[in-house]
Design a protein around this motif. Structure first.
Motif: not given
Length: 222
Positions: A55, A101-106
């Motif tokens: 990231r 923990r995926p981020r919202p944009e991923e």
């Protein structure tokens, strides 16, 4: 101590995190009775650092999660081998592991078969990122990693399996799967240290891609 050579990365790289699941459930309490080789805690630490490093250096991260309906209507032939019911929707151990923990944009892509390409939108996502190289981590080495690597190869991607960030159903099965992947692509096996070195050294070019490293990662053991 000599620093590891960077892996051979061609074009844009995408990190694909395959089936790192388990939620908060200890292995001994999981209803998915699937054998795993040891070392999960050590791999978890590397995986968490690797995701953060990707990231930080603008390498896209895509998460894969195997999920099946409680009726198992969508599990197909996955019960014909040694595995019993697994990754059932609603089971706590089907959720992603706490350190993933995926981020919202991923992208978080759910799959119904072992390969992350089969019946999913992964190919669309990789094309959107203009991927040339797929970095694979997760499990099981001899099942979902192996079949995803084969499909990535057949879709003409360069495959790089991080041997110390994957785990098999046993050490023997893990090693055999890595040999099979290396048979398909001679530079396919790398370590997390090699990828960390590439991330630290690589600078994006004007068009947003990363430079190609011409030093291949040699055979590596997980």
């Amino acid at each position: 101590m000599t620093n590891p050579p960077p892996p051979a990365i061609v074009g844009n790289a995408v990190l694909v995190v395959v089936d790192i699941q388990g939620g908060p459930v200890p292995d001994e309490e999981s209803r998915s009775k699937i054998a795993h080789m040891g070392g999960r805690r050590e791999r978890a630490d590397r995986v968490e650092r690797l995701i953060d490093a990707c990231r930080e250096h603008d390498v896209p991260v895509v998460f894969i999660q195997e999920v099946h309906k409680p009726s198992l209507v969508d599990i197909g032939r996955e019960l014909d081998g040694d595995e019993g019911p697994h990754c059932v929707e609603g089971w706590p151990e089907t959720e992603l592991a706490p350190w993933v923990r995926p981020r919202p944009e991923e992208f978080l892509i759910r799959k119904r078969r072992y390969s992350a390409f089969f019946g999913t939108e992964l190919e669309i996502v990789l094309k959107a990122y203009r991927a040339g190289t797929v970095l694979l981590i997760g499990g099981l080495t001899d099942v979902c990693i192996h079949y995803t690597a084969v499909d990535a190869h057949q879709h003409d991607y360069r495959v790089r399996v991080l041997t110390d960030c994957v785990g098999g159903s046993s050490r023997e099965a893990h090693d055999a799967a890595l040999r099979a992947v290396r048979y398909l692509q001679r530079d396919a096996l790398v370590t997390s240290d090699q990828v960390f070195a590439w991330l630290a050294a690589g600078k994006p070019t004007a068009d947003g891609t990363r430079p190609t490293a011409d030093v291949a990662g040699g055979p590596a053991a997980g």
